[in-house]
Motif scaffolding. Structure first.
Motif, mmCIF file in Angstrom:
data_model
loop_
_atom_site.group_PDB
_atom_site.id
_atom_site.type_symbol
_atom_site.label_atom_id
_atom_site.label_comp_id
_atom_site.label_asym_id
_atom_site.label_seq_id
_atom_site.Cartn_x
_atom_site.Cartn_y
_atom_site.Cartn_z
ATOM 1 N N LYS A 148 0.973 -1.108 -0.012
ATOM 2 C CA LYS A 148 -0.094 -0.195 0.097
ATOM 3 C C LYS A 148 0.783 1.323 -0.141
ATOM 4 O O LYS A 148 0.441 2.235 -0.187
ATOM 5 N N HIS A 149 2.345 1.172 0.321
ATOM 6 C CA HIS A 149 3.131 2.183 0.177
ATOM 7 C C HIS A 149 3.978 2.371 -0.847
ATOM 8 O O HIS A 149 4.644 3.434 -1.094
ATOM 9 N N PHE A 150 4.206 1.379 -1.635
ATOM 10 C CA PHE A 150 4.810 1.267 -2.779
ATOM 11 C C PHE A 150 4.328 2.044 -4.007
ATOM 12 O O PHE A 150 3.221 2.251 -4.252
ATOM 13 N N GLN A 151 5.069 2.833 -4.641
ATOM 14 C CA GLN A 151 4.993 3.740 -5.623
ATOM 15 C C GLN A 151 4.691 3.082 -7.025
ATOM 16 O O GLN A 151 5.336 2.948 -7.848
ATOM 17 N N PHE A 152 3.521 2.346 -7.107
ATOM 18 C CA PHE A 152 3.139 1.482 -8.270
ATOM 19 C C PHE A 152 2.842 2.622 -9.732
ATOM 20 O O PHE A 152 2.379 3.517 -9.348
ATOM 21 N N LEU A 153 3.361 1.740 -10.660
ATOM 22 C CA LEU A 153 2.728 2.728 -12.001
ATOM 23 C C LEU A 153 1.609 2.105 -12.651
ATOM 24 O O LEU A 153 1.615 0.909 -12.296
ATOM 25 N N HIS A 154 0.988 2.785 -13.342
ATOM 26 C CA HIS A 154 -0.081 1.973 -14.181
ATOM 27 C C HIS A 154 0.319 1.289 -15.290
ATOM 28 O O HIS A 154 1.078 1.870 -16.259
ATOM 29 N N PRO A 155 0.409 -0.093 -15.414
ATOM 30 C CA PRO A 155 0.856 -0.879 -16.300
ATOM 31 C C PRO A 155 -0.085 -0.900 -17.507
ATOM 32 O O PRO A 155 -1.340 -0.746 -17.798
ATOM 33 N N GLN A 156 0.504 -1.162 -18.908
ATOM 34 C CA GLN A 156 -0.050 -1.491 -19.992
ATOM 35 C C GLN A 156 0.396 -3.054 -20.570
ATOM 36 O O GLN A 156 1.613 -3.282 -20.216
ATOM 37 N N PHE A 157 -0.682 -3.738 -20.590
ATOM 38 C CA PHE A 157 -0.379 -5.077 -21.040
ATOM 39 C C PHE A 157 -0.249 -5.264 -22.637
ATOM 40 O O PHE A 157 -1.119 -4.768 -23.323
ATOM 41 N N MET A 158 0.486 -6.186 -23.170
ATOM 42 C CA MET A 158 0.760 -6.760 -24.265
ATOM 43 C C MET A 158 0.473 -8.189 -24.346
ATOM 44 O O MET A 158 1.149 -8.769 -23.676
ATOM 45 N N THR A 178 4.436 -4.962 -12.323
ATOM 46 C CA THR A 178 3.257 -5.081 -12.069
ATOM 47 C C THR A 178 3.123 -5.970 -10.946
ATOM 48 O O THR A 178 3.658 -7.345 -11.263
ATOM 49 N N LYS A 179 2.289 -5.988 -9.824
ATOM 50 C CA LYS A 179 2.181 -6.920 -8.852
ATOM 51 C C LYS A 179 0.851 -7.703 -8.901
ATOM 52 O O LYS A 179 -0.189 -7.176 -9.169
ATOM 53 N N CYS A 180 1.051 -8.775 -8.834
ATOM 54 C CA CYS A 180 -0.047 -9.760 -8.724
ATOM 55 C C CYS A 180 -1.119 -9.632 -9.807
ATOM 56 O O CYS A 180 -2.484 -9.147 -9.582
ATOM 57 N N ILE A 181 -0.730 -9.932 -11.013
ATOM 58 C CA ILE A 181 -1.485 -9.808 -12.197
ATOM 59 C C ILE A 181 -2.576 -11.178 -12.258
ATOM 60 O O ILE A 181 -2.223 -12.012 -12.294
ATOM 61 N N PHE A 229 -7.585 -8.362 -17.260
ATOM 62 C CA PHE A 229 -6.745 -8.119 -15.947
ATOM 63 C C PHE A 229 -7.009 -7.153 -15.143
ATOM 64 O O PHE A 229 -7.531 -6.082 -15.070
ATOM 65 N N GLU A 230 -6.634 -7.809 -13.732
ATOM 66 C CA GLU A 230 -6.633 -6.933 -12.645
ATOM 67 C C GLU A 230 -5.230 -7.122 -12.026
ATOM 68 O O GLU A 230 -4.543 -7.877 -12.091
ATOM 69 N N ASN A 231 -4.951 -6.152 -11.140
ATOM 70 C CA ASN A 231 -3.532 -6.084 -10.625
ATOM 71 C C ASN A 231 -3.703 -5.020 -9.312
ATOM 72 O O ASN A 231 -4.440 -4.145 -9.174
ATOM 73 N N VAL A 232 -2.509 -5.283 -8.509
ATOM 74 C CA VAL A 232 -2.437 -4.614 -7.415
ATOM 75 C C VAL A 232 -2.032 -3.045 -7.545
ATOM 76 O O VAL A 232 -2.670 -2.211 -6.807
ATOM 77 N N ASN A 233 -1.429 -2.900 -8.602
ATOM 78 C CA ASN A 233 -0.981 -1.361 -9.005
ATOM 79 C C ASN A 233 -2.280 -0.587 -9.252
ATOM 80 O O ASN A 233 -2.222 0.779 -8.802
ATOM 81 N N ASP A 234 -3.213 -0.986 -9.677
ATOM 82 C CA ASP A 234 -4.365 -0.201 -10.101
ATOM 83 C C ASP A 234 -5.505 -0.231 -8.898
ATOM 84 O O ASP A 234 -6.564 0.277 -8.926
ATOM 85 N N ILE A 235 -5.021 -0.862 -7.857
ATOM 86 C CA ILE A 235 -6.076 -0.886 -6.775
ATOM 87 C C ILE A 235 -6.551 0.586 -6.286
ATOM 88 O O ILE A 235 -5.494 1.318 -5.744
ATOM 89 N N GLY A 236 -7.705 0.886 -6.207
ATOM 90 C CA GLY A 236 -7.948 2.337 -5.857
ATOM 91 C C GLY A 236 -7.794 3.517 -6.750
ATOM 92 O O GLY A 236 -8.041 4.588 -6.492
ATOM 93 N N LYS A 237 -7.402 3.104 -7.833
ATOM 94 C CA LYS A 237 -6.977 4.294 -8.812
ATOM 95 C C LYS A 237 -8.120 4.951 -9.312
ATOM 96 O O LYS A 237 -8.247 6.200 -9.673
ATOM 97 N N ASN A 238 -9.159 4.304 -9.515
ATOM 98 C CA ASN A 238 -10.383 4.936 -9.787
ATOM 99 C C ASN A 238 -11.427 5.605 -8.708
ATOM 100 O O ASN A 238 -12.450 5.915 -9.013
ATOM 101 N N ILE A 239 -11.024 5.320 -7.562
ATOM 102 C CA ILE A 239 -11.890 5.663 -6.420
ATOM 103 C C ILE A 239 -11.590 7.275 -6.044
ATOM 104 O O ILE A 239 -10.529 7.736 -6.256
ATOM 105 N N MET A 240 -12.706 8.045 -6.279
ATOM 106 C CA MET A 240 -12.757 9.333 -6.046
ATOM 107 C C MET A 240 -12.739 9.789 -4.489
ATOM 108 O O MET A 240 -13.381 9.240 -3.796
#
Length: 240
Positions: A148-158, A178-181, A229-240
């Motif tokens: 929860k403290h790590f500075q994850f970036l938003h991933p793009q998948f190929m 990307t963590k836990c794909i 795909f779901e991943n740890v990086n994007d958890i909470g990214k869309n929560i306002m």
């Protein structure tokens, strides 16, 4: 497991549910593998890598190799310090000899020159253990802070999907660490040969889907459309 022979094993509750619902099980009521089951495959492998931090200095650590087989083996231990984008800061490798039924420290590391205390959330450690033939015996990633403290970036998948006689083969790449794909399908169900894994850029993860495991048979093109795909990086990214 790194504490053997003081600790010689572990059990977890529970394997499968007898009714639908949210629970601790590794397999759900419909016999679909949950995140726990995929992780259990890895943390119960015969040989694993384990990282232990110093109690008083988190940038100092030891790398253990745990071997539960009665037979020893020779392998290549490789590890790399990387930033959240997946760029390598420093890397090493060495040949090791793991004794049968053993747990031993094969490397001690001090990152104090490479990582400032306040920058620990920007870096991670990637580890591999290779056989003599180059096969990956085990792999792992280690964060210097809680996820929860790590500075994850938003991933793009190929994703490149190929069809073979009895299965589909997915070759997956990502634009950053990307963590836990976790893969799933929009309107179908199947069993992936692996899931819920970490991936760094520059690496390709091969995942197989047996056609017989599909709840409803579909074409390769439909599989591509339904896969998400779901991943740890994007958890909470869309929560306002």
């Amino acid at each position: 497991r790194s504490m053997k022979p003081r600790c010689m094993g572990a059990l977890y509750w529970q394997i499968v549910d007898c009714f639908p619902g949210t629970s601790w099980s590794g397999i759900d009521y419909e016999y679909r593998l949950k995140v726990l089951h995929y992780y259990a495959r890895r943390f119960f492998r015969q040989a694993i890598l384990c990282v232990k931090e110093d109690r008083f200095e988190s940038r100092r650590m030891e790398i253990f190799v745990v071997n539960d087989s009665p037979r020893g083996f020779t392998a290549k231990l490789a590890w790399a310090l990387k930033d959240s984008a997946g760029n390598t800061v420093k890397s090493w490798e060495k040949i090791i000899q793991a004794e049968g039924s053993s747990s031993a420290v094969f490397q001690e590391i001090d990152w104090s020159k490479e990582i400032e205390e306040e920058e620990r959330k920007k870096y991670y450690l990637e580890l591999f253990l290779y056989s003599r033939d180059g096969e990956i015996l085990c792999e792992d990633t280690y964060l210097f802070v809680k996820p929860k403290h790590f500075q994850f970036l938003h991933p793009q998948f190929m994703v490149d999907v190929q069809e073979e006689k009895e299965k589909y083969v997915l070759n997956i790449q990502t634009s950053c660490f990307t963590k836990c794909i976790k893969m799933d399908m929009e309107n179908n169900d199947c069993e992936f040969s692996d899931n819920c894994f970490d991936l760094s850029p520059g690496r390709t993860k091969r995942v197989e889907v047996e056609k017989r495991s599909l709840r409803r048979q579909i074409s390769m093109e439909e599989l591509k459309k339904q896969l998400f795909f779901e991943n740890v990086n994007d958890i909470g990214k869309n929560i306002m």
